[in-house]
Write an enzyme that holds these catalytic residues in place. Structure first.
Site, PDB file in Angstrom:
ATOM      1  N   ASN A  74      -1.284   1.854   6.124  1.00 56.96           N
ATOM      2  CA  ASN A  74      -0.279   0.709   5.239  1.00 56.96           C
ATOM      3  C   ASN A  74       0.016  -0.812   6.388  1.00 56.96           C
ATOM      4  O   ASN A  74       0.787   0.006   7.107  1.00 56.96           O
ATOM      5  CB  ASN A  74       0.401   1.119   4.389  1.00 56.96           C
ATOM      6  N   GLY A  75       0.029  -1.524   5.796  1.00 56.36           N
ATOM      7  CA  GLY A  75       0.003  -2.845   7.208  1.00 56.36           C
ATOM      8  C   GLY A  75      -0.527  -3.656   7.401  1.00 56.36           C
ATOM      9  O   GLY A  75      -1.541  -3.989   6.710  1.00 56.36           O
TER      10      GLY A  75
ATOM     11  N   ARG B 135       4.673   0.200  -5.860  1.00 57.83           N
ATOM     12  CA  ARG B 135       4.577  -0.883  -4.710  1.00 57.83           C
ATOM     13  C   ARG B 135       3.743  -2.011  -5.075  1.00 57.83           C
ATOM     14  O   ARG B 135       4.060  -2.271  -4.105  1.00 57.83           O
ATOM     15  CB  ARG B 135       4.426   0.351  -3.492  1.00 57.83           C
TER      16      ARG B 135
ATOM     17  N   LYS C 205       5.884  -4.509  -5.137  1.00 60.87           N
ATOM     18  CA  LYS C 205       6.968  -4.495  -5.197  1.00 60.87           C
ATOM     19  C   LYS C 205       7.734  -4.542  -3.677  1.00 60.87           C
ATOM     20  O   LYS C 205       9.226  -4.888  -3.955  1.00 60.87           O
ATOM     21  CB  LYS C 205       6.994  -2.830  -5.630  1.00 60.87           C
TER      22      LYS C 205
ATOM     23  N   HIS D 249      17.143 -37.261  -7.121  1.00 62.67           N
ATOM     24  CA  HIS D 249      16.665 -37.433  -5.910  1.00 62.67           C
ATOM     25  C   HIS D 249      15.127 -37.274  -6.117  1.00 62.67           C
ATOM     26  O   HIS D 249      14.028 -36.506  -5.000  1.00 62.67           O
ATOM     27  CB  HIS D 249      17.123 -36.786  -5.367  1.00 62.67           C
TER      28      HIS D 249
ATOM     29  N   LYS E 255      11.672 -16.506 -11.750  1.00 61.31           N
ATOM     30  CA  LYS E 255      11.544 -14.734 -12.762  1.00 61.31           C
ATOM     31  C   LYS E 255      10.026 -15.412 -13.674  1.00 61.31           C
ATOM     32  O   LYS E 255       9.202 -14.229 -14.359  1.00 61.31           O
ATOM     33  CB  LYS E 255      12.649 -14.775 -13.069  1.00 61.31           C
TER      34      LYS E 255
ATOM     35  N   GLU F 193       6.672 -15.293 -11.910  1.00 62.73           N
ATOM     36  CA  GLU F 193       5.995 -14.779 -11.738  1.00 62.73           C
ATOM     37  C   GLU F 193       5.116 -13.432 -12.143  1.00 62.73           C
ATOM     38  O   GLU F 193       4.697 -13.273 -12.198  1.00 62.73           O
ATOM     39  CB  GLU F 193       6.526 -13.896 -10.430  1.00 62.73           C
TER      40      GLU F 193
ATOM     41  N   TRP G 113      -2.747  -2.403  -1.530  1.00 66.02           N
ATOM     42  CA  TRP G 113      -2.828  -3.840  -2.064  1.00 66.02           C
ATOM     43  C   TRP G 113      -2.845  -4.495  -0.749  1.00 66.02           C
ATOM     44  O   TRP G 113      -2.923  -5.434   0.199  1.00 66.02           O
ATOM     45  CB  TRP G 113      -0.844  -3.895  -1.343  1.00 66.02           C
TER      46      TRP G 113
ATOM     47  N   CYS H 253       0.556  -1.449  -0.307  1.00 68.84           N
ATOM     48  CA  CYS H 253      -0.200   0.141  -0.171  1.00 68.84           C
ATOM     49  C   CYS H 253       0.955   1.639   0.219  1.00 68.84           C
ATOM     50  O   CYS H 253       1.890   1.307   0.798  1.00 68.84           O
ATOM     51  CB  CYS H 253      -1.247   0.059   1.285  1.00 68.84           C
TER      52      CYS H 253
ATOM     53  N   GLU I   2      16.485 -18.591  -9.673  1.00 71.13           N
ATOM     54  CA  GLU I   2      15.863 -16.740  -9.893  1.00 71.13           C
ATOM     55  C   GLU I   2      15.499 -17.540 -10.865  1.00 71.13           C
ATOM     56  O   GLU I   2      13.706 -16.621 -11.433  1.00 71.13           O
ATOM     57  CB  GLU I   2      17.325 -16.112  -9.970  1.00 71.13           C
TER      58      GLU I   2
HETATM   59  C1  F6R Z   1      11.016 -10.940  -7.175  1.00 68.29           C
HETATM   60  C2  F6R Z   1      11.236  -9.823  -6.922  1.00 68.29           C
HETATM   61  C3  F6R Z   1      11.193 -10.306  -5.123  1.00 68.29           C
HETATM   62  C4  F6R Z   1      12.139  -9.881  -4.214  1.00 68.29           C
HETATM   63  C5  F6R Z   1      11.841  -9.396  -3.063  1.00 68.29           C
HETATM   64  C6  F6R Z   1      12.277  -9.118  -1.108  1.00 68.29           C
HETATM   65  O1  F6R Z   1      11.521 -11.187  -8.691  1.00 68.29           O
HETATM   66  O2  F6R Z   1      11.298  -8.839  -7.087  1.00 68.29           O
HETATM   67  O3  F6R Z   1      10.670 -12.004  -4.915  1.00 68.29           O
HETATM   68  O4  F6R Z   1      13.285  -9.818  -4.147  1.00 68.29           O
HETATM   69  O5  F6R Z   1      10.066  -9.604  -2.485  1.00 68.29           O
HETATM   70  O6  F6R Z   1      12.231  -7.135  -2.123  1.00 68.29           O
HETATM   71  P1  F6R Z   1      13.510  -6.434  -1.374  1.00 68.29           P
HETATM   72  O7  F6R Z   1      14.615  -6.089  -2.627  1.00 68.29           O
HETATM   73  O8  F6R Z   1      12.540  -5.309  -1.380  1.00 68.29           O
HETATM   74  O9  F6R Z   1      13.514  -6.589   0.165  1.00 68.29           O
END
Ligand code: F6R
Length: 608
Positions: free
Chosen positions: A98-99, A27, A603, A503, A484, A487, A74, A2, A480
């Site tokens: 927010n929270g 965000r 974000k 395994h 990627k 998501e 959010w 948020c 990773e």
């Molecule tokens: C994946 C991604 C998330 C962030 C995670 C941590 O592409 O962006 O997995 O890496 O939410 O966020 P930060 O780095 O802001 O602590």
């Protein structure tokens, strides 16, 4: 997560609030709203979905008023719809939040018994009801605010307006960030300095347990008992310019293509390119003396830390304990003050990472932070900050922040190796020279890869499941790659250490399963090729991401081989990140998903 904005202004605020919300779009959110007070009336416009819908609502029914609050939501408690969108109103009280209010259901039961009627499913609404109740009971607004703050528990940034106080906004912080902006005759509130950047760069950050009473004349900051507090006013470096996509289709694409340029900014803080040495020295963390490192982070930031573990252990012979922050914070990890702790976060606001940081701080460890936002809470609570200087990362899927985190970790591990006497000065120079080559090699890769990536992504976009395999530092890259892809394209993907194939995951392999193998021609190459053999024998379709040497050495049939330039091991993870990012991006584009703001993702994850 948020986003919050508030203005105690001298001219109309509604459109300025909506504009400021745009800066918080990165965000992540699923609904939005604005409220103002005008002629003794509290009014609001709210809309589900993108800000465009809220802007349309404001266009159809404009809101007058020189004081207002706004929010992007959010969803945590209750679906994303108009009724759950903030601001929440109860009897002349307006609240944005927010929270998470953790004791909301117990408070709600109490308020229901009292006759309160709830109009949303949110936890936030209890705050508005509590305030309204205390005012009804005869408390003045300030006392009502303090009484409410003493009843709620959880993590919150709260901003409140009262119909009867048309020149005041009250705010409180416990967990998610909140900043006050000092303007010329006007005052502002925002989730971060970026939200306030078009209004002012003079900022006061609230700390946990602060309550602020903001009027045209300034901000009074008090604790929850009402006692005065002093908080510094500082000049923020957050840019006033809205970040634009330029001629890219998405922010994610722009951020991928920016990497050759910005990776050198990340290294610039730590590397003396003239001397080919690591120039970092810090009194806060003596890498030469610490007994081990504890690293904690979330998501992609955790995966960069996992690559860092391989480097610190190999080059500096420094043991590393690493875990995702949501587990680390509760594991009651035994720690010693002879250790040091490193936290990695793009936003610098991730709730679990911050909680892990505070745990280590309580155990007396020196704290280092690898962050992108230098004014973030994690940065401010650390003893030493290693900035990645990647610039604002808007795409929800981390790309440039990930490779910049890797670059900083590479430089730190070389520096640690020197301090611990496990790398010679000659080795340091050679490794630093390799780091210096990185921007050029990245450009080369980005300029040549596109046609092959497009063809492969078209194929991947028809897949249901994808497996990623790698060994050594390519194992975190496999994780990773899978993260990627899932998501942003919503295709189910898993990353595994190649040696784990037998395994379990080998059971999944058939002629429909694309298997992306990440294997530079390093000391693990032959072993990974044996695993590829096992995949090929079961009809799996292999997409082989290797280098020119690896492509020449492997005789196995693959669906496609991406042959990157031969590079040194220290920069391979950054270079091999590029095809992984491009494959996920291009696949998502073919699938027509919302690449920059994928469903359900935020974000900045400021709640646990
Ligand atoms: C994946 C991604 C998330 C962030 C995670 C941590 O592409 O962006 O997995 O890496 O939410 O966020 P930060 O780095 O802001 O602590």
């Amino acid at each position: 997560m948020c986003g919050i904005v508030g203005i105690v202004g001298t001219r109309s605020v509604a459109l300025r609030l909506a504009d400021a919300l745009r800066r918080l779009e990165y965000r992540g959110y699923d609904s939005a709203g604005v409220a103002t007070i005008h002629n003794g009336r509290l009014e609001r416009r709210r809309a589900e979905g993108k800000l465009f819908n809220l802007e349309k609502a404001l266009e159809n029914e404009p809101l007058a008023g020189t004081i207002g609050i706004a929010h992007t939501r959010w969803a945590t408690h209750g679906v994303p719809n108009v009724a759950n969108a903030h601001p929440h109103f109860v009897d002349g009280v307006a609240v944005v939040h927010n929270g998470i209010i953790e004791n909301f259901s117990e408070l709600k039961d109490e308020l229901l018994m009292d006759g309160a009627v709830f109009k949303s499913q949110t936890d936030t609404e209890v705050v508005a009801h509590l305030l309204a109740r205390y005012i009804r009971e005869g408390l003045n607004h300030r006392a009502a605010m303090l009484a409410m703050l003493n009843r709620i528990s959880g993590a919150y940034a709260l901003v409140v307006m009262f119909k009867e106080m048309p020149g005041t906004i009250m705010a409180a912080r416990f967990g998610p960030p909140l900043a006050i902006g000092h303007g010329d005759g006007e005052m502002f509130l925002g989730s971060d300095a970026i939200a306030l950047s078009s209004f002012t760069n003079e900022i006061t950050y609230l700390l946990d347990g602060d309550c602020a009473i903001v009027t045209h004349g300034g901000a009074e900051i008090i604790d929850y008992r009402g006692l005065p507090l002093t908080r510094a006013r500082q000049v923020s470096l957050a840019t006033a310019y809205r970040v634009e996509k330029g001629n890219h289709r998405h922010f994610m694409e722009k951020e991928i293509y920016e990497q050759p340029e910005i990776i050198s900014h990340a290294l610039g803080h730590l590397i003396d390119f003239a001397q080919n040495t690591v120039k970092f020295r810090s009194d806060a963390i003596d890498f030469g003396a610490v007994s081990s490192l504890a690293i904690s982070a979330c998501g992609s930031a955790y995966l960069s830390g996992l690559v860092g573990k391989y480097w610190f252990e190999r080059y500096a012979r420094l043991p590393v304990e690493i875990d995702v922050a949501s587990e680390f914070r509760y594991r009651e990890v035994p720690l010693l003050p002879s250790q040091a702790a490193l936290f990695i976060s793009q936003s610098g606001e991730t709730a679990d990472t911050l909680a892990s940081l505070r745990y280590c701080k309580d155990q007396g460890l020196p704290i280092g932070a690898i962050v992108n936002v230098p004014e973030s809470t994690i940065a401010r609570e650390s003893d030493v900050v290693f900035p990645i200087s990647a610039g604002p990362e808007v795409g929800v899927a981390s790309t440039k922040a990930f490779t910049c985190q890797l670059a900083v970790l590479a430089a730190l591990s070389i520096g640690a190796g020197r301090s611990r006497g496990t790398l010679s000065s000659e080795q340091e120079k050679v490794m630093v020279r390799h780091l210096a080559e990185m921007p050029r090699v990245m450009s080369e890769v980005l300029n040549t890869l596109q046609p092959q990536i497009e063809a492969l992504s078209r194929h991947l976009s028809h897949s249901k499941d994808v497996l990623y395999l790698g060994r050594g530092t390519s194992f975190p890259l496999a994780l990773e790659g899978a993260l990627k892809l899932k998501e942003i394209s919503y295709i189910h993907a898993e990353g595994y250490a190649a040696g784990e194939l037998k395994h379990g995951p080998i059971a999944l392999i058939d002629e429909n399963m694309p298997v992306i193998v990440i294997a530079p021609h390093d000391r693990f190459f032959e072993k990974t090729v044996s695993n590829m053999q096992e995949v090929a024998a079961r009809g799996g379709k292999i997409i082989f991401i290797t280098d020119e040497k690896g492509a020449a050495a492997s005789k196995l049939p693959t669906m496609a081989t991406i042959a990157l330039p031969n590079v040194d091991e220290i920069i391979a993870p950054m270079i091999f990140s590029l095809p992984i990012q491009l494959l996920a991006y291009q696949t998502a584009v073919f699938m027509g998903t919302d690449v920059d703001q994928p469903r359900n993702l935020a974000k900045s994850v400021t709640v646990e």
